[in-house]
Design a protein around this motif. Sequence first.
Motif, PDB file in Angstrom:
ATOM      1  N   ALA A   1      -8.537  -5.173   4.631  1.00 16.44           N
ATOM      2  CA  ALA A   1      -8.877  -5.296   3.172  1.00 16.44           C
ATOM      3  C   ALA A   1      -9.086  -3.884   2.661  1.00 16.44           C
ATOM      4  CB  ALA A   1      -9.931  -6.159   2.557  1.00 16.44           C
ATOM      5  N   ALA A   2      -8.590  -3.389   1.610  1.00 15.17           N
ATOM      6  CA  ALA A   2      -8.697  -2.074   1.066  1.00 15.17           C
ATOM      7  C   ALA A   2     -10.130  -1.567   0.781  1.00 15.17           C
ATOM      8  CB  ALA A   2      -8.018  -1.916  -0.138  1.00 15.17           C
ATOM      9  N   ARG A   3     -11.018  -2.694   0.296  1.00 22.53           N
ATOM     10  CA  ARG A   3     -12.495  -2.628   0.055  1.00 22.53           C
ATOM     11  C   ARG A   3     -13.222  -2.159   1.121  1.00 22.53           C
ATOM     12  NH1 ARG A   3     -11.229  -7.966  -0.322  1.00 22.53           N
ATOM     13  NH2 ARG A   3     -12.422  -9.290   1.402  1.00 22.53           N
ATOM     14  N   ASP A   4     -12.719  -2.652   2.403  1.00 22.83           N
ATOM     15  CA  ASP A   4     -13.507  -2.360   3.608  1.00 22.83           C
ATOM     16  C   ASP A   4     -13.317  -0.840   3.948  1.00 22.83           C
ATOM     17  OD1 ASP A   4     -14.611  -4.901   4.004  1.00 22.83           O
ATOM     18  OD2 ASP A   4     -13.020  -5.772   4.989  1.00 22.83           O
TER      19      ASP A   4
ATOM     20  N   TYR B   1       3.211  -3.656   2.098  1.00 21.41           N
ATOM     21  CA  TYR B   1       2.820  -2.263   2.491  1.00 21.41           C
ATOM     22  C   TYR B   1       1.878  -1.789   1.344  1.00 21.41           C
ATOM     23  CZ  TYR B   1       6.371  -1.706  -1.567  1.00 21.41           C
ATOM     24  OH  TYR B   1       6.934  -1.775  -2.582  1.00 21.41           O
ATOM     25  N   HIS B   2       1.126  -2.505   0.647  1.00 20.86           N
ATOM     26  CA  HIS B   2       0.202  -2.085  -0.140  1.00 20.86           C
ATOM     27  C   HIS B   2      -0.925  -0.956   0.295  1.00 20.86           C
ATOM     28  CE1 HIS B   2      -2.793  -5.166   1.697  1.00 20.86           C
ATOM     29  NE2 HIS B   2      -3.794  -4.515   1.015  1.00 20.86           N
ATOM     30  N   PHE B   3      -1.217  -1.104   1.599  1.00 25.04           N
ATOM     31  CA  PHE B   3      -1.996  -0.028   2.137  1.00 25.04           C
ATOM     32  C   PHE B   3      -1.651   1.285   2.398  1.00 25.04           C
ATOM     33  CE2 PHE B   3      -3.949  -3.679   4.802  1.00 25.04           C
ATOM     34  CZ  PHE B   3      -5.294  -3.572   4.253  1.00 25.04           C
TER      35      PHE B   3
ATOM     36  N   SER C   1      -2.240   4.597  -3.115  1.00 21.00           N
ATOM     37  CA  SER C   1      -3.057   3.523  -3.027  1.00 21.00           C
ATOM     38  C   SER C   1      -4.277   3.969  -2.804  1.00 21.00           C
ATOM     39  CB  SER C   1      -2.314   2.824  -1.937  1.00 21.00           C
ATOM     40  OG  SER C   1      -2.606   3.268  -0.696  1.00 21.00           O
ATOM     41  N   PRO C   2      -5.464   3.189  -2.776  1.00 19.83           N
ATOM     42  CA  PRO C   2      -6.708   3.485  -2.486  1.00 19.83           C
ATOM     43  C   PRO C   2      -7.062   3.931  -0.888  1.00 19.83           C
ATOM     44  CG  PRO C   2      -6.904   1.487  -3.624  1.00 19.83           C
ATOM     45  CD  PRO C   2      -5.347   1.821  -3.214  1.00 19.83           C
TER      46      PRO C   2
END
Length: 336
Positions: free
Chosen positions: A166-169, A191-193, A198-199
């Motif tokens: 998860a991006a938040r991690d 492919y959101h990462f 992207s963050p």
Amino acid sequence: MRYRTLGTTGISISEIGCGTWALGGLCWEDGRSSGWSGHIDEQEIKKALYHALDMGVNHFDTADVYGNGKSEQMLGRILLTRPENLVIASKIGYFKGTAAHAYEPHHIMRQCEQSLLNLKRDHLDIYYFHHANFGPADCYLDAALEAMHTLRDQGKIRAIGVSAYAARDFIRLVPRIKPDVLQSFAHCIDYHFIAPNSPVMNLCKQHGCSFIAMSPLSQGILTGKYLNSHNPTFPSGDHRERSEKFKNHNLTKINAGIKDMLNRFGPDPKDLIAASLGFILAHKHVAGVIPGFRNLTQLTTNVAAAQFSCNGEDLAFIRKAFLDNDQSAAIPESSK
């Protein structure tokens, strides 16, 4: 084969590497399926890995929990006779033995030694934290990171990696750990990462780290093997038995995009695989992909994708193919 450097480490890896989760076979973790089904023939794996080396592959990714050490041990036996210029990565985090938590520092030190024994190596080129759970309020994080630094100071590891789902991690951990490498899933369907700005990609830019894409073929879905499947079943011990992504309602949506890709890039599965891997490698800060394999044919097809380059029109087409089928945020990958 082309090569890319991991962050500021000076470690150069082949764009296409080898993921070895499947080499562990069927496995369970606390009674929960966590492996892969399918016969594993070590002689076939040896042929496949030797072919990879001959084609310039130097990056091999494994973990202590893959088959409870079987993957590491097989990799160690086979690569012992071809030790030149290898980049070997392993992970710590899911197997905790008798420790209260897998990220207890003494457990990290012991598991690193065990991985080195399994792999018949005197060092690991990359050692990952396999997940982002460092206990309540990250109570194990500082001591775990100190253990990693000690291993690096001792020459037992070269680079520190963080794997998360998860991006938040990543946002929480990267500024504290300052890793050299990040790893998570990335493929045409989700492919959101690695999407521009992207963050996670902004973290890579800010902290000078690289991204390794696991599951670049979405655990086999992007090979086209499930185009005519309806709710495929998997035995106990195979993590896919508990995955929603292999249910018919999800495969139907994904397969529409796969058919679009086959129409554009060619009808042969190898064309689909080449385009899928090329799509990931076209993104900034991605250093490599680590598709899995279980035989020489699969490995040969994966490595052949090194000849494909994804241009801007290809990227736009692939993004549209899956956006049109409501796959901009696909079901998350299983966490291994």
